[in-house]
Design an enzyme around this catalytic site. Structure first.
Site, PDB file in Angstrom:
ATOM      1  CD  GLU A  34      -2.772   1.315   2.360  1.00  0.00           C
ATOM      2  OE1 GLU A  34      -3.386   2.134   2.381  1.00  0.00           O
ATOM      3  OE2 GLU A  34      -2.575   0.555   3.210  1.00  0.00           O
ATOM      4  NE  ARG A 259       3.966  -8.620  10.834  1.00  0.00           N
ATOM      5  CZ  ARG A 259       3.650  -7.512  10.089  1.00  0.00           C
ATOM      6  NH1 ARG A 259       4.445  -6.470   9.875  1.00  0.00           N
ATOM      7  NH2 ARG A 259       2.230  -7.339   9.541  1.00  0.00           N
ATOM      8  CE  LYS A 269       3.938   0.469   4.157  1.00  0.00           C
ATOM      9  NZ  LYS A 269       3.079   0.552   3.286  1.00  0.00           N
TER      10      LYS A 269
END
Length: 552
Positions: A34, A259, A269
């Site tokens: 994104e 992850r 983020k």
């Protein structure tokens, strides 16, 4: 440790099985960020995994911008992501934007309404949360759940036409409010957002939710293996429901992996943006940031990042990797590549009292003894030199083998030097050392008369080039937060130290991203942002040594 592609892992095993069974003829993966921030090292793991998996099986990888949230996305982030993927060494087969599928997504949402499995809801976000239930308690159906198909089609079109305010209505899938998986309890699939989009402008005022958009994007592009992180495992039933009920021809397979978590490193983020917005760092590409742009500016190499990502492998179980492991691969990559030169970070002047005042010797010194192809340079040696203050002690402890009154050391590539006198300023700070040299001890002459235990680096004072050197420590302290503390309380106030240093003259024309090993001090990179024609700025990439050992 598992290698992502050359050795086996559970994702590769699935791919092999799917190809052998004929389920898919060609592997197609995607990297779908994104564009709401800069990529970080966690994304590097996903980039390497997706691109190298497709490459190994002669498939394709798409770069797709998952841009369905207009309030947080920006073309600045789009361009930075493209640059990062290319810098890491990968080329995408296709470049796509999820927003280019908005017409198709609207059409598929309308199909769900016509099938009686989607409805327009008027509940507020608070009411919806209340109706959703809990992990142990079923949810309640919305009072608007049984609107007719005709009414839902009319309301959804009016939502698209801008007749309602943000939050006034949503479109929800009609699945099962008693499902043990909360994601299946009539999830929202469209919301109203009167906001300009970086790609589609003001064409739309309704936008699909991620859990609806993402499976459609994968299906539209013919993705075979949709690889994502573990937090999406509970969303997989909804992913499959959307693909099935929207009657998509292509049927992608979602696979989840753990992850990357790294010590002393933030992978959110939102938190990274907070560090930028609150001026804890100078930008997204600050060399202390774990962003790919920050690592690049600091001096990391794409080879080191790729090798690190392959070494940590892919697994189902979450774990935290020691940041020293990343540094190991960085040193391993830089060792053979870089020029090894001399720099003095905290200078003390040395005057060699028995050296001729106007004499300058040019010493030919190899740039890297382990890589003769890098050639050599001429290093001036003269009466007045600088050494690092760490290499002198007036009252040393036992086993201190550097310079102190009465002791003799070798000045690297030059002579034996003996300290005789210490000059201090009015505050008692050492500012100058008076020494003598032995002309018989020049490096390379085969002198064997006596030995010294210490060798130190230096630069000629008359020829030295001024430089700013930036030393970095971890930006985030890995400490337990106390009551009332926030993430920002974990920011290390001593993460940056700026020094006015001297480097040898061979570096005076260094350009942005030129890398050096400052002998005995570490690896350094010419900063691309702050270096000018008149000012050299070096970032320390990593120190020279670590006790970290790779487990075989």
């Amino acid at each position: 440790m598992e290698n992502m592609t050359s050795s086996s892992n559970f994702i590769k095993n699935i791919v092999v099985e799917d190809l052998n069974s004929g389920k898919y003829k060609e592997i197609v993966t995607r990297f779908p960020p994104e564009p709401n921030g800069y990529l970080h090292i966690g994304h590097a793991k996903s980039i390497v995994l997706n691109f190298e998996l497709a490459d190994e099986f002669k498939g394709k990888t798409n770069l797709r911008f998952d841009d369905t949230n207009p309030t947080k996305e920006d073309t600045e982030y789009v361009e930075s992501i493209k640059e990062d993927v290319k810098w890491l060494g990968f080329e995408w087969d296709n470049l796509f934007f999820a927003s280019n599928y908005f017409d198709e997504m609207y059409k598929r949402a309308t199909l769900l309404i016509k099938k009686g499995i989607a409805f327009v809801d008027d509940l507020s976000a608070e009411q919806m949360k209340e109706y959703r239930g809990t992990l142990t308690q079923s949810g309640k159906e919305s009072p608007y759940r049984n609107r007719t198909v005709e009414e839902n089609l009319d309301l959804f079109e009016r939502m698209k036409n801008g007749e309602f305010k943000d939050g006034e209505k949503v479109l929800r899938a009609k699945i099962d409010m008693s499902s043990p998986n909360i994601n299946m309890r009539d999830p929202v699939i469209y919301r109203i957002a009167h906001s300009s989009h970086h790609n589609t402008g003001d064409k739309w005022c309704i936008y699909p939710m991620y859990d609806f958009a993402h499976p459609l994007e994968d299906a539209i592009e013919g993705i075979t293996h949709s690889i994502c992180t573990l937090e999406f495992e509970d969303h997989r039933p909804l992913y499959d429901w959307v693909v099935r009920e929207c009657e998509m021809e292509s049927k992608p397979k979602q696979i989840e992996f753990a992850r990357l978590n790294l010590t002393n490193t933030v992978m959110s983020k939102r938190k990274l943006k907070l560090l930028v917005d609150e001026k804890f760092v100078d930008a997204w590409d600050d060399p202390r940031m774990p962003t790919i742009a920050g690592l690049r500016r600091r001096g990391f190499t794409p080879e080191a990042l790729r090798n690190f990502c392959k070494a940590i492998g892919v697994a189902k179980a979450a774990s935290t990797v020691d940041a020293q492991m990343l540094e190991h691969f960085l040193r391993e990559d830089l060792e053979q590549k870089v020029f090894k030169t001399m720099a003095v970070l905290r200078p003390i002047k040395v005057v060699i009292t028995n050296y001729p005042e106007d004499q300058v010797e040019m010493l030919e010194v190899p740039y890297n003894q382990d890589n003769p192809e890098l050639g050599s340079r001429m290093v001036p040696f003269s009466r007045e030199l600088y050494i690092d203050e760490d290499d002198f002690m007036e009252d040393p402890p036992k086993k201190y083998h550097r310079l102190y009154p009465g002791n003799e050391v070798r000045f690297k590539e030059a002579y034996f030097i003996k300290c005789n006198d210490v000059i201090k300023d009015e505050n008692g700070k050492v500012v100058e050392l008076h020494c003598t040299y032995d002309p018989e001890t020049k490096s390379g002459t085969g002198f064997t008369g006596r030995k010294v235990k210490g060798t130190i680096h230096w630069v000629s004072a008359k020829h030295a080039v001024s430089a700013e050197v930036r030393l970095y420590e971890p930006l985030i302290l890995d400490e337990e937060k106390e009551d009332g503390e926030t993430f920002l309380d974990q920011v290390n106030p001593n993460s940056l130290e700026i020094l006015n240093a001297f480097v040898e003259p061979s570096m005076k024309d260094a350009k942005a991203h030129d890398k050096f090993q400052f002998i005995r001090l570490g690896y350094f990179n010419v900063d691309p942002k702050y270096t000018t024609e008149d000012k050299l700025v070096f970032n320390r990439i990593v120190s020279l040594k670590s006790s970290f050992k790779i487990q075989k």
